[in-house]
Design a protein around this motif. Structure first.
Motif, PDB file in Angstrom:
ATOM      1  N   ARG A  39      48.481  53.304  36.859  1.00  0.00           N
ATOM      2  CA  ARG A  39      48.360  53.443  38.305  1.00  0.00           C
ATOM      3  C   ARG A  39      48.444  52.055  38.921  1.00  0.00           C
ATOM      4  O   ARG A  39      47.922  51.084  38.363  1.00  0.00           O
ATOM      5  CB  ARG A  39      47.047  54.123  38.686  1.00  0.00           C
ATOM      6  CG  ARG A  39      45.805  53.345  38.305  1.00  0.00           C
ATOM      7  CD  ARG A  39      44.548  54.103  38.704  1.00  0.00           C
ATOM      8  NE  ARG A  39      43.345  53.323  38.413  1.00  0.00           N
ATOM      9  CZ  ARG A  39      42.784  52.486  39.277  1.00  0.00           C
ATOM     10  NH1 ARG A  39      43.304  52.322  40.484  1.00  0.00           N
ATOM     11  NH2 ARG A  39      41.697  51.822  38.953  1.00  0.00           N
ATOM     12  N   LYS A  40      49.093  51.984  40.033  1.00  0.00           N
ATOM     13  CA  LYS A  40      49.200  50.706  40.742  1.00  0.00           C
ATOM     14  C   LYS A  40      48.021  50.593  41.699  1.00  0.00           C
ATOM     15  O   LYS A  40      47.631  51.577  42.323  1.00  0.00           O
ATOM     16  CB  LYS A  40      50.520  50.649  41.512  1.00  0.00           C
ATOM     17  CG  LYS A  40      50.851  49.281  42.077  1.00  0.00           C
ATOM     18  CD  LYS A  40      52.256  49.289  42.677  1.00  0.00           C
ATOM     19  CE  LYS A  40      52.630  47.918  43.214  1.00  0.00           C
ATOM     20  NZ  LYS A  40      54.014  47.910  43.769  1.00  0.00           N
ATOM     21  N   TYR A  41      47.471  49.397  41.782  1.00  0.00           N
ATOM     22  CA  TYR A  41      46.349  49.221  42.700  1.00  0.00           C
ATOM     23  C   TYR A  41      46.469  47.886  43.407  1.00  0.00           C
ATOM     24  O   TYR A  41      47.195  46.988  42.978  1.00  0.00           O
ATOM     25  CB  TYR A  41      45.004  49.325  41.966  1.00  0.00           C
ATOM     26  CG  TYR A  41      44.709  48.225  40.968  1.00  0.00           C
ATOM     27  CD1 TYR A  41      45.188  48.308  39.662  1.00  0.00           C
ATOM     28  CD2 TYR A  41      43.946  47.116  41.304  1.00  0.00           C
ATOM     29  CE1 TYR A  41      44.920  47.317  38.730  1.00  0.00           C
ATOM     30  CE2 TYR A  41      43.672  46.115  40.383  1.00  0.00           C
ATOM     31  CZ  TYR A  41      44.157  46.233  39.099  1.00  0.00           C
ATOM     32  OH  TYR A  41      43.894  45.242  38.181  1.00  0.00           O
ATOM     33  N   THR A  42      45.762  47.792  44.506  1.00  0.00           N
ATOM     34  CA  THR A  42      45.722  46.542  45.263  1.00  0.00           C
ATOM     35  C   THR A  42      44.273  46.116  45.399  1.00  0.00           C
ATOM     36  O   THR A  42      43.347  46.927  45.299  1.00  0.00           O
ATOM     37  CB  THR A  42      46.355  46.704  46.649  1.00  0.00           C
ATOM     38  OG1 THR A  42      45.654  47.741  47.351  1.00  0.00           O
ATOM     39  CG2 THR A  42      47.825  47.074  46.543  1.00  0.00           C
ATOM     40  N   GLY A  43      44.089  44.815  45.607  1.00  0.00           N
ATOM     41  CA  GLY A  43      42.738  44.313  45.812  1.00  0.00           C
ATOM     42  C   GLY A  43      41.921  44.365  44.539  1.00  0.00           C
ATOM     43  O   GLY A  43      42.434  44.244  43.427  1.00  0.00           O
ATOM     44  N   ARG A  44      40.646  44.571  44.715  1.00  0.00           N
ATOM     45  CA  ARG A  44      39.720  44.566  43.590  1.00  0.00           C
ATOM     46  C   ARG A  44      39.897  45.804  42.719  1.00  0.00           C
ATOM     47  O   ARG A  44      40.041  46.910  43.218  1.00  0.00           O
ATOM     48  CB  ARG A  44      38.292  44.501  44.116  1.00  0.00           C
ATOM     49  CG  ARG A  44      37.233  44.432  43.040  1.00  0.00           C
ATOM     50  CD  ARG A  44      35.846  44.376  43.655  1.00  0.00           C
ATOM     51  NE  ARG A  44      34.810  44.347  42.625  1.00  0.00           N
ATOM     52  CZ  ARG A  44      33.512  44.359  42.906  1.00  0.00           C
ATOM     53  NH1 ARG A  44      33.101  44.374  44.159  1.00  0.00           N
ATOM     54  NH2 ARG A  44      32.634  44.346  41.918  1.00  0.00           N
ATOM     55  N   TYR A  45      39.865  45.604  41.404  1.00  0.00           N
ATOM     56  CA  TYR A  45      40.027  46.714  40.469  1.00  0.00           C
ATOM     57  C   TYR A  45      38.777  47.573  40.465  1.00  0.00           C
ATOM     58  O   TYR A  45      37.644  47.072  40.415  1.00  0.00           O
ATOM     59  CB  TYR A  45      40.261  46.177  39.059  1.00  0.00           C
ATOM     60  CG  TYR A  45      40.264  47.245  37.990  1.00  0.00           C
ATOM     61  CD1 TYR A  45      39.166  47.408  37.131  1.00  0.00           C
ATOM     62  CD2 TYR A  45      41.353  48.091  37.826  1.00  0.00           C
ATOM     63  CE1 TYR A  45      39.165  48.379  36.147  1.00  0.00           C
ATOM     64  CE2 TYR A  45      41.361  49.064  36.838  1.00  0.00           C
ATOM     65  CZ  TYR A  45      40.272  49.200  35.997  1.00  0.00           C
ATOM     66  OH  TYR A  45      40.274  50.166  35.023  1.00  0.00           O
ATOM     67  N   THR A  46      38.970  48.873  40.523  1.00  0.00           N
ATOM     68  CA  THR A  46      37.877  49.814  40.352  1.00  0.00           C
ATOM     69  C   THR A  46      38.271  50.794  39.257  1.00  0.00           C
ATOM     70  O   THR A  46      39.379  51.321  39.242  1.00  0.00           O
ATOM     71  CB  THR A  46      37.558  50.567  41.648  1.00  0.00           C
ATOM     72  OG1 THR A  46      38.756  51.198  42.116  1.00  0.00           O
ATOM     73  CG2 THR A  46      37.029  49.634  42.710  1.00  0.00           C
ATOM     74  N   TYR A  47      37.370  51.025  38.356  1.00  0.00           N
ATOM     75  CA  TYR A  47      37.640  51.878  37.207  1.00  0.00           C
ATOM     76  C   TYR A  47      37.732  53.346  37.625  1.00  0.00           C
ATOM     77  O   TYR A  47      36.978  53.814  38.470  1.00  0.00           O
ATOM     78  CB  TYR A  47      36.524  51.679  36.182  1.00  0.00           C
ATOM     79  CG  TYR A  47      36.227  52.893  35.341  1.00  0.00           C
ATOM     80  CD1 TYR A  47      35.087  53.661  35.568  1.00  0.00           C
ATOM     81  CD2 TYR A  47      37.088  53.269  34.315  1.00  0.00           C
ATOM     82  CE1 TYR A  47      34.815  54.757  34.804  1.00  0.00           C
ATOM     83  CE2 TYR A  47      36.815  54.369  33.549  1.00  0.00           C
ATOM     84  CZ  TYR A  47      35.676  55.114  33.797  1.00  0.00           C
ATOM     85  OH  TYR A  47      35.409  56.208  33.034  1.00  0.00           O
ATOM     86  N   THR A  48      38.647  54.070  37.012  1.00  0.00           N
ATOM     87  CA  THR A  48      38.692  55.509  37.178  1.00  0.00           C
ATOM     88  C   THR A  48      39.187  56.148  35.897  1.00  0.00           C
ATOM     89  O   THR A  48      40.123  55.652  35.273  1.00  0.00           O
ATOM     90  CB  THR A  48      39.570  55.926  38.364  1.00  0.00           C
ATOM     91  OG1 THR A  48      39.675  57.363  38.382  1.00  0.00           O
ATOM     92  CG2 THR A  48      40.976  55.367  38.249  1.00  0.00           C
ATOM     93  N   GLY A  49      38.569  57.246  35.532  1.00  0.00           N
ATOM     94  CA  GLY A  49      39.000  58.009  34.368  1.00  0.00           C
ATOM     95  C   GLY A  49      39.611  59.338  34.774  1.00  0.00           C
ATOM     96  O   GLY A  49      39.846  60.194  33.921  1.00  0.00           O
TER      97      GLY A  49
END
Length: 127
Positions: free
Chosen positions: A99-109
């Protein structure tokens, strides 16, 4: 379009090890988190672990903690899943996803948070 290809699956005896690889191509500029999932026969696909783009944050499901290790190569083209002390209950098709994300990384399962998926590789652990 991001393309993911898993490799490294196979048949192994209980207590053995395997290393899966997930090779990525087609990414556009940005940060990508990579997750590993697995699906056993007759069961729903479940989260195994995930790694952030930089690799500084790695999360695992409780059932594999201390046995599985996720890592990313320096070129960030390949993510590995090192599986040690394998058990018959680890038998499944293993998938990598991104998954592409921006800013701070947040974990998701959550499966629905991952847009790009590989075709899967079979891991069979015999007792």
């Amino acid at each position: 379009q991001v393309q993911l290809v898993e490799s490294g699956g196979g048949l192994v005896q209980a207590g053995g090890s395997l290393r899966l690889a997930c090779a990525a191509s087609g990414r556009t500029f940005g940060f990508y988190a990579t997750g590993w999932f697995r699906q056993a026969p007759g069961k729903e696909r479940e989260f195994v672990g995930a790694i952030s783009w930089i690799g500084g944050t790695i999360n695992y499901v409780d059932s594999v903690k201390g046995r599985f290790t996720i890592s990313r190569d320096n070129a960030k083209t390949t993510v590995y899943l090192q599986m040690n002390s394998l058990k018959p209950e680890d038998t499944a098709v293993y998938y990598c996803a991104e998954r592409k994300y921006t800013g701070r990384y947040t974990y998701t399962g959550s499966l629905s948070d991952y847009r790009y998926w590989g075709q899967g590789t079979q891991v069979t652990v015999s007792s």
